[in-house]
Write a protein that holds these residues in place. Structure first.
Motif, mmCIF file in Angstrom:
data_model
loop_
_atom_site.group_PDB
_atom_site.id
_atom_site.type_symbol
_atom_site.label_atom_id
_atom_site.label_comp_id
_atom_site.label_asym_id
_atom_site.label_seq_id
_atom_site.Cartn_x
_atom_site.Cartn_y
_atom_site.Cartn_z
ATOM 1 N N VAL A 1 0.717 -1.236 0.131
ATOM 2 C CA VAL A 1 -0.019 0.011 0.089
ATOM 3 C C VAL A 1 0.899 1.288 -0.137
ATOM 4 O O VAL A 1 2.001 1.295 0.656
ATOM 5 C CB VAL A 1 -1.068 0.011 1.255
ATOM 6 C CG1 VAL A 1 -1.903 -1.237 1.101
ATOM 7 C CG2 VAL A 1 -0.022 0.058 2.442
ATOM 8 N N VAL A 2 0.324 2.339 -0.787
ATOM 9 C CA VAL A 2 1.039 3.571 -0.610
ATOM 10 C C VAL A 2 0.712 4.250 0.644
ATOM 11 O O VAL A 2 -0.569 4.455 1.056
ATOM 12 C CB VAL A 2 0.630 4.130 -1.857
ATOM 13 C CG1 VAL A 2 1.315 5.797 -1.875
ATOM 14 C CG2 VAL A 2 0.883 3.602 -3.247
ATOM 15 N N GLN A 3 1.664 4.552 1.449
ATOM 16 C CA GLN A 3 1.390 5.421 2.443
ATOM 17 C C GLN A 3 2.259 6.515 2.967
ATOM 18 O O GLN A 3 3.194 6.646 2.175
ATOM 19 C CB GLN A 3 1.541 4.283 3.757
ATOM 20 C CG GLN A 3 2.845 3.478 3.611
ATOM 21 C CD GLN A 3 3.971 4.258 4.454
ATOM 22 O OE1 GLN A 3 3.864 4.769 5.522
ATOM 23 N NE2 GLN A 3 4.914 4.385 3.664
ATOM 24 N N SER A 4 1.963 7.456 3.834
ATOM 25 C CA SER A 4 2.930 8.509 4.244
ATOM 26 C C SER A 4 3.437 8.706 5.653
ATOM 27 O O SER A 4 4.177 9.445 5.946
ATOM 28 C CB SER A 4 2.098 9.754 3.979
ATOM 29 O OG SER A 4 0.983 9.749 4.996
ATOM 30 N N ALA A 5 3.581 7.272 6.284
ATOM 31 C CA ALA A 5 3.670 7.567 7.647
ATOM 32 C C ALA A 5 5.436 7.188 7.631
ATOM 33 O O ALA A 5 6.071 7.785 8.657
ATOM 34 C CB ALA A 5 3.141 6.475 8.570
ATOM 35 N N VAL A 6 5.806 6.548 6.807
ATOM 36 C CA VAL A 6 7.577 5.892 6.808
ATOM 37 C C VAL A 6 7.988 6.217 5.218
ATOM 38 O O VAL A 6 7.346 5.601 4.243
ATOM 39 C CB VAL A 6 7.566 4.424 7.156
ATOM 40 C CG1 VAL A 6 9.264 4.154 7.085
ATOM 41 C CG2 VAL A 6 7.153 4.306 8.615
ATOM 42 N N VAL A 7 9.112 7.019 5.153
ATOM 43 C CA VAL A 7 9.195 7.408 3.881
ATOM 44 C C VAL A 7 10.893 7.658 3.839
ATOM 45 O O VAL A 7 11.308 8.132 4.873
ATOM 46 C CB VAL A 7 8.667 8.498 3.120
ATOM 47 C CG1 VAL A 7 7.232 8.424 3.277
ATOM 48 C CG2 VAL A 7 9.044 9.875 4.118
ATOM 49 N N ALA A 8 11.490 7.217 2.538
ATOM 50 C CA ALA A 8 13.141 7.532 2.660
ATOM 51 C C ALA A 8 13.038 8.905 2.202
ATOM 52 O O ALA A 8 14.186 9.902 2.682
ATOM 53 C CB ALA A 8 13.355 6.709 1.689
ATOM 54 N N SER A 9 12.275 9.555 1.510
ATOM 55 C CA SER A 9 12.473 10.862 0.866
ATOM 56 C C SER A 9 11.215 11.121 0.353
ATOM 57 O O SER A 9 10.206 10.447 0.181
ATOM 58 C CB SER A 9 13.474 11.043 -0.068
ATOM 59 O OG SER A 9 13.342 10.300 -1.195
ATOM 60 N N GLY A 10 10.675 12.441 0.064
ATOM 61 C CA GLY A 10 9.244 12.975 -0.206
ATOM 62 C C GLY A 10 8.487 12.978 0.903
ATOM 63 O O GLY A 10 8.567 12.676 1.963
ATOM 64 N N SER A 11 7.169 12.314 0.460
ATOM 65 C CA SER A 11 6.074 12.374 1.422
ATOM 66 C C SER A 11 5.495 10.871 1.397
ATOM 67 O O SER A 11 4.466 10.592 2.218
ATOM 68 C CB SER A 11 5.080 13.338 1.254
ATOM 69 O OG SER A 11 4.425 13.380 -0.022
ATOM 70 N N GLN A 12 5.849 10.068 0.562
ATOM 71 C CA GLN A 12 5.373 8.842 0.348
ATOM 72 C C GLN A 12 5.969 7.510 -0.019
ATOM 73 O O GLN A 12 7.252 7.896 -0.707
ATOM 74 C CB GLN A 12 4.092 8.725 -0.726
ATOM 75 C CG GLN A 12 3.110 9.734 -0.538
ATOM 76 C CD GLN A 12 1.816 9.878 -1.466
ATOM 77 O OE1 GLN A 12 0.869 10.531 -1.221
ATOM 78 N NE2 GLN A 12 1.838 9.233 -2.497
ATOM 79 N N ALA A 13 5.677 6.613 0.376
ATOM 80 C CA ALA A 13 6.455 5.190 -0.186
ATOM 81 C C ALA A 13 5.587 4.056 0.067
ATOM 82 O O ALA A 13 4.256 4.114 0.386
ATOM 83 C CB ALA A 13 7.488 5.073 1.045
ATOM 84 N N VAL A 14 5.888 2.950 -0.299
ATOM 85 C CA VAL A 14 5.163 1.728 -0.267
ATOM 86 C C VAL A 14 5.364 0.683 1.083
ATOM 87 O O VAL A 14 6.655 0.719 1.318
ATOM 88 C CB VAL A 14 5.236 1.083 -1.589
ATOM 89 C CG1 VAL A 14 4.516 -0.569 -1.466
ATOM 90 C CG2 VAL A 14 4.522 1.834 -2.777
ATOM 91 N N ARG A 15 4.329 0.464 1.662
ATOM 92 C CA ARG A 15 4.696 -0.645 2.584
ATOM 93 C C ARG A 15 4.021 -1.872 2.496
ATOM 94 O O ARG A 15 2.912 -1.927 1.744
ATOM 95 C CB ARG A 15 3.462 -0.184 4.047
ATOM 96 C CG ARG A 15 3.597 -1.104 5.242
ATOM 97 C CD ARG A 15 2.938 -0.546 6.359
ATOM 98 N NE ARG A 15 2.689 -1.945 7.339
ATOM 99 C CZ ARG A 15 2.561 -1.782 8.446
ATOM 100 N NH1 ARG A 15 2.441 -0.619 9.237
ATOM 101 N NH2 ARG A 15 2.451 -2.728 9.308
ATOM 102 N N VAL A 16 5.021 -2.834 2.568
ATOM 103 C CA VAL A 16 4.847 -4.403 2.047
ATOM 104 C C VAL A 16 4.395 -5.112 3.278
ATOM 105 O O VAL A 16 5.494 -5.081 4.086
ATOM 106 C CB VAL A 16 5.835 -4.823 1.116
ATOM 107 C CG1 VAL A 16 5.489 -6.206 0.986
ATOM 108 C CG2 VAL A 16 5.774 -3.971 -0.002
ATOM 109 N N ASP A 17 3.439 -5.819 3.637
ATOM 110 C CA ASP A 17 3.102 -6.716 4.492
ATOM 111 C C ASP A 17 3.194 -8.144 4.063
ATOM 112 O O ASP A 17 2.002 -8.356 3.392
ATOM 113 C CB ASP A 17 2.032 -6.312 5.192
ATOM 114 C CG ASP A 17 2.073 -5.028 6.259
ATOM 115 O OD1 ASP A 17 3.012 -5.190 7.232
ATOM 116 O OD2 ASP A 17 1.815 -4.045 5.791
ATOM 117 N N ARG A 18 4.062 -9.254 4.422
ATOM 118 C CA ARG A 18 3.726 -10.286 3.920
ATOM 119 C C ARG A 18 2.965 -11.030 4.879
ATOM 120 O O ARG A 18 3.135 -11.209 6.231
ATOM 121 C CB ARG A 18 5.274 -11.113 4.031
ATOM 122 C CG ARG A 18 5.308 -12.303 2.903
ATOM 123 C CD ARG A 18 5.706 -13.496 3.792
ATOM 124 N NE ARG A 18 5.674 -14.691 2.892
ATOM 125 C CZ ARG A 18 5.737 -16.055 3.473
ATOM 126 N NH1 ARG A 18 5.931 -16.187 4.773
ATOM 127 N NH2 ARG A 18 5.381 -16.853 2.633
#
Length: 291
Positions: free
Chosen positions: A83-100
């Motif tokens: 899912v695309v989320q905004s809580a944890v990012v490397a840069s910018g304001s969004q990144a993808v969280r992957v849950d296995r």
């Protein structure tokens, strides 16, 4: 052979660059973006897409333009999520969280065709892996990382993979004979920390190299030497071994700054001295722990 307009344009650009070099008017290498993850940023990526921000179904930017392809999840019906989320990012304001999810090996990719026009394909991404504290004693994973494929519709051939074991922090690669194994130097990463990864696929030699934070870790044969196309670079959440504990292990990782490009820039390949040292170290591949 039928060429799309975009593919023809890329090929014409390569020819133009070659002519310019021959005439002495240009020395820059030819480099073309194949898939640009755009940092998973808005407005092209939405945290509310389909109500959850799921990655699959969102449009991607490829060499054929934005909206020419979408992210897909395989297998259909897999229970792991991206899912695309905004809580944890490397840069910018969004990144993808992957849950296995337990027992569900899942991948997310943007399929393309007509690549590579250049001999080298580079895959770059940033990744943060959380520690999988619930993994049973003696088990591994999950594995989070990127896999490179040649899916030419008649067979699916994996060139290689690079990622992290969420139970041990070990950096793992795909060895043609053994499967997922630790790197020759036994590198690890800290949990909860962003790290930069790169895979360099050399289709002229059927080998690939892996980098962590700019440092060369290994040079390895393609898992399937018959692979001669690049079709997708999958975000992967997999069981890191075949025992029941590893297969049922759950975990979480974050991906950002995903980029795939092709080039004829030989500087992207390992320097000869570094390559020679790594090849010598890899004589002991058979002694690495099997998974």
């Amino acid at each position: 052979m039928h060429l799309t307009t975009a593919t023809f344009t890329r090929l014409m650009a390569v020819c133009a660059a070659a002519l310019a070099v021959a005439s002495g008017s240009m020395v820059a290498a030819s480099t073309f973006t194949l898939i640009d993850g755009e940092g998973f940023e808005a407005p092209d990526y939405s945290t509310s897409f389909a109500g959850t921000g799921q990655l699959e179904g969102q449009f991607a930017s490829t060499f054929e333009g934005f909206g020419s392809a979408q992210w897909v999840q395989s297998p259909l019906g897999g229970t792991s999520t991206a899912v695309v989320q905004s809580a944890v990012v490397a840069s910018g304001s969004q990144a993808v969280r992957v849950d296995r999810d337990a027992g569900s090996d899942d991948r997310w990719a943007v399929p393309i065709t007509g690549a590579p026009a250049e001999p080298i394909v580079c895959i770059e991404w940033d990744m943060l892996v959380e520690e999988a504290t619930a993994t049973p004693l003696g088990s591994f994973g999950p594995f989070f990382g990127i896999e490179a494929y040649d899916d030419d519709a008649t067979s699916i051939l994996r060139m290689g993979s690079l990622g992290v074991d969420a139970a041990t922090g070990e950096v793992l690669l795909t060895d043609a004979a053994t499967g997922l194994v630790p790197t020759p130097g036994g590198e690890t990463v800290g949990f909860g920390q962003w790290n930069s990864f790169r895979m360099v696929l050399d289709f002229s030699t059927d080998r690939y190299a892996g980098y962590l934070n700019g440092d060369l870790l290994f040079i390895e044969d393609f898992e399937f030497p018959g692979a001669d196309q690049f079709t997708d670079a999958d975000i992967a959440a997999l069981g890191a071994s075949f025992d029941p504990g590893s297969q049922n292990a759950t975990g979480t990782a974050y991906f950002d700054n995903y980029l795939v490009f092709e080039t004829d820039d030989l500087s992207k390949l390992p320097e000869p001295a570094s390559a020679a040292m790594l090849l010598a170290a890899m004589v002991g591949l058979g002694s690495r722990r099997r998974r």
